[in-house]
Write an enzyme that holds these catalytic residues in place. Structure first.
Site, mmCIF file in Angstrom:
data_model
loop_
_atom_site.group_PDB
_atom_site.id
_atom_site.type_symbol
_atom_site.label_atom_id
_atom_site.label_comp_id
_atom_site.label_asym_id
_atom_site.label_seq_id
_atom_site.Cartn_x
_atom_site.Cartn_y
_atom_site.Cartn_z
ATOM 1 N N CYS A 130 0.846 -1.194 0.000
ATOM 2 C CA CYS A 130 0.000 0.000 0.000
ATOM 3 C C CYS A 130 0.876 1.237 0.000
ATOM 4 O O CYS A 130 1.359 1.668 1.061
ATOM 5 C CB CYS A 130 -0.918 -0.013 1.223
ATOM 6 S SG CYS A 130 -1.926 1.474 1.379
ATOM 7 N N CYS A 133 -0.484 4.055 2.136
ATOM 8 C CA CYS A 133 -0.301 3.894 3.581
ATOM 9 C C CYS A 133 1.151 4.138 3.997
ATOM 10 O O CYS A 133 1.417 4.849 4.962
ATOM 11 C CB CYS A 133 -0.694 2.483 4.016
ATOM 12 S SG CYS A 133 -2.275 1.898 3.380
ATOM 13 N N ASP A 134 2.092 3.524 3.276
ATOM 14 C CA ASP A 134 3.487 3.491 3.719
ATOM 15 C C ASP A 134 4.426 4.412 2.962
ATOM 16 O O ASP A 134 5.588 4.555 3.334
ATOM 17 C CB ASP A 134 4.018 2.053 3.613
ATOM 18 C CG ASP A 134 3.201 1.075 4.445
ATOM 19 O OD1 ASP A 134 2.637 1.511 5.464
ATOM 20 O OD2 ASP A 134 3.122 -0.108 4.071
#
Length: 301
Positions: A130, A133-134
């Site tokens: 992701c 997300c990261d």
């Protein structure tokens, strides 16, 4: 005993919960988390009513709508689904079980893995699924993205805004929407490696090297600190295997009304068979599934 259990908290599951609650059904929503794949998406530009909205923002609006109704949300992972001889569904969540007259499966999909050396060992230590997300963890660092579809290209574009260098590793051809391809071509710091396949991920405490190859003797060692895998998704259907029919992609076979071959069992969203996977389609499927489940209850209970 519930009227309906909805398995999954993505757009299909949350929409099904709203429509079931509006029909005054005793509704239980079982999910590991709310949002589904929307949690991995930064830019959403094709959901009607919003010219632009981020995944987390849209999740927030969905959740606010769901919680407006008396829906019981339980954060559990479903491990097995069975149907008793008298037509009641039993949903197992580890050592717990819940019962319902109807079930809507909206369990979505999960990222597919590369299956190469180092992938499992470095997951969470440089290997991710992701970019939304990261991605911020890799500001000023070199990263690689594996895949040639919309999600892979969008991940590369997002990462290029913060990373020092982005390698896009594409095994075959690029299969993405023209608007995404055009954006990729005008984004700096992205090197596209066509015809390359992933061979291995190596490092110390975290990722330091990503090995890719384009045939015998044509190998490259990419000095990267992050590898994002964007090669597609697998449906979360293990818990329902043997109860209803799955297609060649392990998606649940449904008709145009979201019904499976099992009376009282419905499937909606990306986990169901169908050619197109979009948030708006998943939401529509969820609404349809709840309404058809309500009709089933009227005639059978």
């Amino acid at each position: 005993m519930h009227d309906i259990i909805i398995i999954g908290g993505g757009p299909a599951g949350m929409t099904a919960a709203v429509y079931a609650a509006r029909k005054m059904l005793d509704t239980l929503l079982l999910t590991k988390d709310l949002g589904g794949q929307m949690m991995w998406t930064r830019d959403i530009e094709n959901y009607l009513g919003f010219q632009y909205i981020s995944g987390p923002e849209l999740i927030g609006k969905f959740e606010e709508h769901v919680r407006h109704y008396p829906t019981n949300i339980v954060y559990e992972e479903v491990t097995e689904l069975e149907r008793s001889a008298d037509g009641i569904f039993i949903v197992h969540c580890g050592d717990k079980e819940y019962r319902a007259k109807t079930v809507v499966i909206a369990s979505g999909k999960r990222p597919r893995r590369l299956g190469i050396p180092g992938e499992t060992e470095y997951t969470g230590r440089g290997v991710g699924y992701c970019a939304t997300c990261d991605g911020p963890l890799y500001a000023g660092k070199a990263v690689a993205v594996v895949g040639g579809g919309n999600s892979a290209l969008q991940a590369a574009i997002e990462l290029a805004a913060i990373a020092s260098q982005v390698y896009l590793v594409v095994r075959g051809g690029i299969k993405a929407d023209p608007v995404v391809v055009e954006k990729l071509q005008t984004t700096r710091k992205i090197e596209v490696l066509r015809g390359y396949v992933a061979r291995g991920i190596y490092g110390g405490e975290t990722v330091e090297k990503f090995v890719v190859a384009a045939g015998e003797g044509k190998e490259r060692n990419l000095a990267v600190q992050g590898v994002f895998v964007e090669i597609g998704l697998d449906p979360n259907t293990e818990f329902v295997a043997g109860l209803t029919d799955l297609n060649e992609y392990k998606e649940i076979e449904v008709d145009c009304r979201t019904a499976t071959g099992v009376p009282g069992l419905f499937a909606a969203g990306d986990v169901a068979s169908g050619p197109d996977k979009q948030i708006i389609i998943a939401a529509g499927d969820g609404a349809k599934a709840a309404l058809v489940a309500y009709e089933y209850l009227l005639h059978n209970f």
